[in-house]
Design an enzyme around this catalytic site. Structure first.
Site, PDB file in Angstrom:
ATOM      1  N   ILE A   8       1.027  -1.347   0.027  1.00 21.93           N
ATOM      2  CA  ILE A   8      -0.047  -0.037  -0.051  1.00 21.93           C
ATOM      3  C   ILE A   8       0.715   1.148   0.059  1.00 21.93           C
ATOM      4  O   ILE A   8       2.093   1.331   0.845  1.00 21.93           O
ATOM      5  CB  ILE A   8      -0.923   0.049   1.135  1.00 21.93           C
ATOM      6  CG1 ILE A   8      -1.925   1.176   1.143  1.00 21.93           C
ATOM      7  CG2 ILE A   8      -0.167   0.123   2.404  1.00 21.93           C
ATOM      8  CD1 ILE A   8      -3.165   1.079   2.069  1.00 21.93           C
ATOM      9  N   ILE A  19       4.881  -1.056   2.835  1.00 20.80           N
ATOM     10  CA  ILE A  19       4.496   0.171   2.772  1.00 20.80           C
ATOM     11  C   ILE A  19       5.369   0.963   1.846  1.00 20.80           C
ATOM     12  O   ILE A  19       6.751   0.706   1.586  1.00 20.80           O
ATOM     13  CB  ILE A  19       4.743   1.021   4.242  1.00 20.80           C
ATOM     14  CG1 ILE A  19       4.145   0.434   5.168  1.00 20.80           C
ATOM     15  CG2 ILE A  19       4.378   2.466   3.810  1.00 20.80           C
ATOM     16  CD1 ILE A  19       2.612   0.457   5.215  1.00 20.80           C
ATOM     17  N   LYS A  20       4.593   1.310   0.598  1.00 17.50           N
ATOM     18  CA  LYS A  20       5.425   1.677  -0.594  1.00 17.50           C
ATOM     19  C   LYS A  20       5.894   3.326  -0.458  1.00 17.50           C
ATOM     20  O   LYS A  20       5.017   4.014  -0.124  1.00 17.50           O
ATOM     21  CB  LYS A  20       4.508   1.423  -2.118  1.00 17.50           C
ATOM     22  CG  LYS A  20       4.257   0.015  -2.168  1.00 17.50           C
ATOM     23  CD  LYS A  20       3.479   0.290  -3.691  1.00 17.50           C
ATOM     24  CE  LYS A  20       4.038   0.335  -4.886  1.00 17.50           C
ATOM     25  NZ  LYS A  20       3.316   0.297  -5.990  1.00 17.50           N
ATOM     26  N   ILE A  21       7.158   3.371  -0.484  1.00 19.42           N
ATOM     27  CA  ILE A  21       7.852   4.838  -0.414  1.00 19.42           C
ATOM     28  C   ILE A  21       8.465   4.904  -1.648  1.00 19.42           C
ATOM     29  O   ILE A  21       9.373   4.142  -2.178  1.00 19.42           O
ATOM     30  CB  ILE A  21       8.600   4.860   0.668  1.00 19.42           C
ATOM     31  CG1 ILE A  21       7.793   4.691   2.028  1.00 19.42           C
ATOM     32  CG2 ILE A  21       9.177   6.327   0.827  1.00 19.42           C
ATOM     33  CD1 ILE A  21       8.439   4.611   3.180  1.00 19.42           C
TER      34      ILE A  21
END
Length: 374
Positions: free
Chosen positions: A114, A145-147
Site C-alpha cells: 500500500i 508500505i510503498k515509498i
C-alpha cells in the site's frame, strides 16, 4: 513456494516459480476480493503477492458498485479519511487471503503493498508519519508500505526500516538510485538492530521499473534514425534491469550485508515493476521472459499474467548469463547519443507526477461516491 500443491498450478507460471521468480499481481479491487479472483490466482497461477498504487485504486473505485455500501457508511467523512479507510480495508483483506503464503514462505512472500500519499514524495517527515499510520491501521505483518525512491524518500526508507516496518521502495529507474536504495535499507536495518529490533520479520523489495524506460528511450532512438540506433529499440529497459541485478549481487556479497544477514536480516529482493509492454509490436511477455533469475519478484498486470500463463516461456536464467550483453547495450546507447541518466531522471519526476494525478483522481472519485451514496 506456496501452500498450494504445484499440480493445481498453471504449468507456465509454475515453471516461472520453479526458476526462482516470485509471481505477484499488480492489481487489487474490492470486486476481485469478493469474487474470489485473487484466491484463484493464488491457487492456479502461482501468485504469491500483490502490489497496488493510486492508479489501481482510482480505477477500482470508479468501476461497479462494490464500494457503494461502504461509501454510504462513510457519508459525512472527509474524503481523504474515507479513501484511506477504503484502501486499507482492501489491503487488509488481501493480506488475509495471502497469509497462508506468508506463513508457508517464512514471511518472504504473501505480501501486499500500500502506497504512501505520493504528494509527500519530497517530504521525508510526512512520509514517515504516514507510513507509521498505514502500518498500524492495516495491522498485518504481511504488508509493505510503498515509498518512492526520491532523494527525500531515501531518508524516509531508512527511518521507517529502522522502526521495523517493511517497505516496498517504488519508482526506481536508475542504477545509481538503486544502489542508494540498497544502502538506505541496510542503514535502516543497522539502526533497527542497534535498537534491539528483531530483524527477521522485516522485509523489503526494490521496485525497478521496466517498460517505461523503453517507452521513453525508443522515440529518442527513432529520432536518431541510424541503423545502430534502431537496433537498440526494445533493449534498453531489460539491459538496465539486468545490471541492477548485478548491483544487487555485488551488494549481497559485501561484508556489510553478510554481517546483517548473519543477524537475521532478509534481502531486499529486486522487483520488476511496469512489466506490461507499452509497444504492441513487442511480445506481450517480453518483460517476464527476459528477466528470469532466482531471487526476484515480477509483479504483473492481470493481462500480462494471463499472457504468460497462455504462452510464456522459461528458458533458463535470462539475467545473470547476459551481463555482458547488457553492458554492451548501454554503451551503444551512449554511443548513439542517448543519455540514459537524463531519461531516468525525467522518468522519476514524471512517475511522481503521474501518481499525484492518480491520487487526485482517486480523491475525486471518492468525493463523488460519498456524495452519491448519502
Amino acid at each position: 513456494m506456496t501452500q498450494n500443491d504445484s499440480t493445481t498450478q498453471n504449468p507456465r507460471t509454475q515453471a516461472l516459480s520453479d526458476a526462482g521468480v516470485a509471481v505477484w499481481l499488480d492489481d487489487l479491487s474490492r470486486e476481485r476480493l469478493r469474487s474470489g479472483s485473487l484466491a484463484r490466482l493464488v491457487a492456479e497461477h502461482n501468485v504469491v503477492g500483490v502490489t497496488t498504487n493510486p492508479t489501481i485504486f482510482a480505477g477500482a473505485l470508479s468501476e461497479g458498485d462494490a464500494y457503494d455500501a461502504q461509501l454510504g457508511d462513510l457519508a459525512g467523512t472527509d474524503v481523504e479519511t474515507a479513501v484511506e479507510k477504503i484502501t486499507t480495508d482492501d489491503v487488509r483483506s488481501a493480506a488475509d487471503v495471502l497469509r497462508p503464503v506468508y506463513d508457508a514462505t517464512g514471511g518472504i512472500d504473501g505480501r501486499v503493498s500500500i502506497e504512501v500519499d505520493p504528494r509527500l514524495a519530497h517530504d521525508a517527515d510526512a512520509t514517515v508519519e504516514t507510513a507509521r499510520r498505514l502500518w498500524s491501521t492495516v495491522d498485518r505483518p504481511n504488508i509493505f508500505i510503498k515509498i518512492p525512491a526520491t532523494v527525500e524518500g531515501l531518508d524516509a526508507i531508512e527511518r521507517v526500516t529502522a522502526e521495523g516496518i517493511s517497505v516496498n521502495v517504488t519508482l526506481i529507474f536508475s542504477l545509481e538510485r538503486y544502489v542508494a536504495v540498497m544502502d538506505a535499507y541496510a542503514s535502516g536495518l543497522e539502526a533497527a538492530r542497534a535498537n534491539g529490533i528483531n530483524l527477521s520479520p522485516v522485509a523489503s523489495v526494490a521496485s525497478f521499473f521496466i517498460s517505461r524506460v523503453d517507452a521513453a528511450i525508443d522515440p529518442l532512438l527513432t529520432a536518431v534514425g541510424t541503423p545502430e540506433a534502431i537496433e537498440l529499440q526494445g533493449r534498453s529497459a531489460i539491459a538496465n534491469a539486468r545490471l541492477a541485478f548485478a548491483a544487487y549481487e555485488q551488494f549481497s556479497a559485501s561484508d556489510r550485508w553478510q554481517d546483517l544477514a548473519g543477524t537475521g536480516a532478509n534481502p531486499q529482493r529486486p522487483l520488476w515493476a511496469s512489466t506490461g509492454v507499452k509497444d504492441p509490436n513487442y511480445p506481450d511477455t517480453l518483460y517476464v521472459d527476459q528477466l528470469v533469475t532466482r531471487g526476484v519478484v515480477n509483479t504483473m498486470p492481470e493481462k500480462t499474467l494471463d499472457a504468460f500463463a497462455d504462452h510464456g516461456q522459461v528458458s533458463g536464467d535470462t539475467v545473470t548469463t547476459l551481463y555482458g550483453d547488457a553492458r554492451t547495450v548501454l554503451a551503444e546507447l551512449s554511443d548513439v547519443g542517448v543519455s540514459l541518466s537524463d531519461v531516468t531522471d525525467r522518468l522519476e519526476s514524471e512517475g511522481v507526477e503521474k501518481f499525484e494525478t492518480s491520487w487526485s483522481e482517486l480523491l475525486e472519485t471518492g468525493r463523488s461516491g460519498l456524495e452519491s451514496n448519502r
